[in-house]
Design a protein around this motif. Structure first.
Motif, PDB file in Angstrom:
ATOM      1  N   SER A  88       0.901  -1.358   0.116  1.00  0.00           N
ATOM      2  CA  SER A  88      -0.046  -0.102   0.043  1.00  0.00           C
ATOM      3  C   SER A  88       0.753   1.293   0.205  1.00  0.00           C
ATOM      4  N   VAL A 121       1.424   3.123  -3.903  1.00  0.00           N
ATOM      5  CA  VAL A 121       0.141   3.900  -4.229  1.00  0.00           C
ATOM      6  C   VAL A 121       0.498   4.772  -4.958  1.00  0.00           C
ATOM      7  N   ARG A 122       1.473   5.647  -4.703  1.00  0.00           N
ATOM      8  CA  ARG A 122       1.756   6.894  -5.639  1.00  0.00           C
ATOM      9  C   ARG A 122       2.101   6.443  -7.361  1.00  0.00           C
ATOM     10  N   TYR A 123       2.598   5.283  -7.368  1.00  0.00           N
ATOM     11  CA  TYR A 123       2.977   4.940  -8.716  1.00  0.00           C
ATOM     12  C   TYR A 123       1.631   4.286  -9.336  1.00  0.00           C
ATOM     13  N   MET A 124       1.085   3.361  -8.483  1.00  0.00           N
ATOM     14  CA  MET A 124      -0.237   2.817  -9.374  1.00  0.00           C
ATOM     15  C   MET A 124      -1.464   3.613  -9.521  1.00  0.00           C
TER      16      MET A 124
END
Lengths: 327, 319
Positions: free
Chosen positions: A97, A101-104
């Motif tokens: 998480s 999260v930033r990438y996805m």
């Protein structure tokens, strides 16, 4: 500049940031009413109350995920994981998480959460309370890893980590909380990236981080006094990213390198630093770089076995002497 | 639910269904890669709950069966389809894919691919709401199988302990990947499992949007009024397999047909026809119009959008 303890530096960083921003909170096992296993959150519960100083159940993955979720909407949580051994349980949330999260999400969400946790061998804590895990954290895309070697860094790195928009893992050490050192009286932010030359030298670079910086300093002292070898000590306070430029600069000057880690090989800070040396300045080397590390065993309980499993400053001295053909 | 709202929602549900069916086709054509988890059969769950909540205002988080939830929160179907196509114009700029749709401006906080992973994140969003003092609630949609993860229990305990404004929606489609619930779960009634945490809960039909809406309204009101978390179990069924790589060998075609008799879209449609606010011809015309929209706008946008530039490979790793 006042001399304070490592834990006091951590406590001061919490206090200053929580006083400044009502969305800075802290959470973990026993950190509130009990004041924290290492006193790092002492007095905060009384000052900021149970909504912001949160005693959690013993649910490492759950409360880490809760902190991450809160960070999605502007909260800045500082999570204490009582021992890095327990962080294994939280890795799903930390890695799947927080780090991703930033990438996805294509940059829409960030997880500005700080995890702090002590690792390392203390006093006969056995296999499940003595692990070092920096080698696991430093290989995760999207996660910053820093590791303070003194009270000034403990204070300044936490200050910067709280302000960082990235998730940061702070690797502390069980044996360092009562270490004393000078910390600036005024507010101080330590850079999250880079390295520091703790002792300047010309013949060999000793790379250390966290507790092993102190092995390196002690070894440098012995090498200078007894063997007339001038060792430079470089403090790798940032493990992710590692300071490629700093590593290159020092090795290009001394032409020899020893990396001291308490973590066990294979896989670790040592192998990564050696890879960087190979990539950045292989032809500057006068000798093959060497790493000093723990034996690949679950940490034994018996004190003699425990000491045999982990290295110390003498192992660093011996590694240097071998490089110079003196051992 | 008022008739005009129901008519609007019927249209949204048909769009969701046709969107998902079109994804199926695009997957077969290899336009969409990776894993693809489709929603047909479960529409009344998302739409019934979100009609009772405030889409775009309340925070929503879910697992990997996430396209429809994002669209209901306000995402542009074009951007969701472009994401499935891996395009730069996709909701996550082509970095996420089907399982990681995000639309933060509409407070759709993401699709996550670890079963049970969103539970504590939802609680954290609830904690953030509590600290900031807003009137939003945090809604977590997950399937029944997620409840066998430790995160379910860790989260319910904390949500109850800290009295967080969280609504947990369990879309019980009765299979965890390819294992029937009674073969994986000791207590099959999921709402009963939360009672040990002192959390209010209910179970209802997940195929009839009127039933879902009525239960969700009470649950939303309960959470929004500051009483703490609520757990609502909706009994539903996914028509397709868990993902596209699933041959549905673990269940019978008869069972599937039985559930299709209670199709959530047909239930709404027939009720509107009975109430004489819709005719079958109008319904078919609407379907055609939606198909044309999907083809001429949604698919066209996804097809024609550029892929991410390889030089931006490491963009978005760090802030």
């Amino acid at each position: 500049m006042a001399e304070i303890m490592y834990w006091e530096g951590i406590q001061r960083a919490h206090d200053e940031e929580m006083a400044r921003d009502p969305l800075v909170i802290c959470m973990g096992e026993d950190i509130g009413v009990a004041g924290g296993t290492y006193k790092a959150t002492k007095g905060l519960y009384e000052k900021y109350g149970p909504l912001r100083v949160i005693d959690t159940p013993i649910s490492e993955n759950g409360f880490s995920g809760l902190a991450i979720g809160a960070s999605f909407i502007g909260v800045r949580p500082i999570v204490e994981i009582m021992s890095v051994n327990f962080a294994w349980l939280a890795m799903d949330q930390m890695f799947n998480s927080a780090a991703k999260v930033r990438y996805m999400s294509g940059g829409q969400l960030t997880a500005p959460v700080v995890f702090r946790s002590p690792g390392g061998t203390a006093h006969q804590l056995g296999a499940q309370h003595s692990a070092r895990m920096e080698k696991v954290f430093m290989g995760i895309a999207g996660l910053r890893v820093v590791t303070p070697s003194n009270p000034k860094q403990a204070y300044g790195l936490l200050k910067s980590a709280i302000r960082s928009d990235d998730p940061v893992f702070i690797n502390e050490h069980e044996l360092m909380y009562n270490m004393k050192g000078e910390v600036p009286d005024e507010e101080y932010f330590h850079p999250l990236e880079g390295s520091e030359i703790t002792r300047s030298g010309t013949d060999v670079t000793l790379f250390g981080y966290n507790i092993t910086v102190h092995w390196c300093l002690k070894a440098a002292e012995i090498l200078a006094k007894q063997y007339d070898i001038s060792a430079e000590v470089v403090d790798l306070y940032s493990l992710a990213p590692l300071d490629r430029a700093g590593i290159k600069k020092s090795v290009s000057k001394t032409h020899r390198a020893v990396i001291a880690e308490e973590d066990e090989a294979p896989v670790g800070v040592g192998s990564e630093v050696i890879a960087i040396i190979n990539e950045e300045c292989f032809f500057e080397l006068d000798a093959a770089p060497v790493r000093v590390h723990s034996a690949l065993v679950p940490q034994p309980y018996n004190h003699k076995l425990e000491m045999a499993a982990i290295p110390d400053h003498e192992d660093v001295v011996n590694a240097v002497l071998k490089l110079f053909g003196k051992a | 639910m008022k008739l005009e709202d129901k008519k609007r929602v019927l249209r949204e549900m048909v769009l969701a269904r046709r969107f998902e069916e079109r994804c199926y086709q695009a997957y077969i054509e290899r336009k969409i890669g990776g894993f693809l988890h489709l929603y047909p059969g479960q529409e009344a769950c998302c739409f019934g709950v979100m009609e009772a909540a405030r889409p775009g205002h309340d925070y929503v988080i879910t697992g990997y069966r996430d396209h429809v939830h994002a669209i209901k929160c306000g995402s542009d179907p074009k951007e969701v389809m472009a994401e499935l196509y891996g395009k730069e114009t996709g909701s996550s700029k082509g970095r996420g894919g089907s399982m990681h749709i995000f639309d933060v401006k509409h407070r759709f906080m993401g699709g996550y691919a670890l079963v049970g992973g969103p539970f504590p994140l939802a609680a954290g969003i609830g904690k953030g709401i509590q600290l900031k003092g807003g009137d939003e609630i945090s809604i977590c949609f997950l399937g029944d199988a997620a409840n066998n993860q430790g995160t379910f229990h860790e989260t319910l305990n904390m949500a109850a302990l800290y009295k967080l404004p969280c609504l947990f929606i369990c879309e019980n489609n009765q299979y965890g990947i390819g294992t029937a619930i009674d073969r994986s779960t000791a207590v099959v009634d999921q709402f009963k499992r939360v009672s040990s945490y002192g959390i209010e809960s209910a179970q209802c039909d997940g195929q009839d949007i009127d039933v879902v809406y009525e239960h969700a309204r009470k649950a939303v009101d309960y959470v929004r009024s500051g009483k703490g978390p609520f757990f609502l179990e909706l009994m539903t069924y996914r028509y397709r397999g868990h993902s596209m790589s699933d041959s549905r060998a673990y269940r019978s075609r008869e069972e599937e047909e039985l559930w299709k008799q209670r199709d959530p879209i047909f239930i709404v449609r027939d009720r509107l026809i009975d109430a004489k606010v819709l005719t079958m011809d109008e319904y078919h015309a609407m379907e055609k119009e939606i198909d044309a929209y999907i083809e001429n706008e949604v698919i066209k946008f996804a097809e024609e959008s550029p892929e991410p530039d390889v030089k931006d490979l490491e963009k978005y790793v760090f802030a």
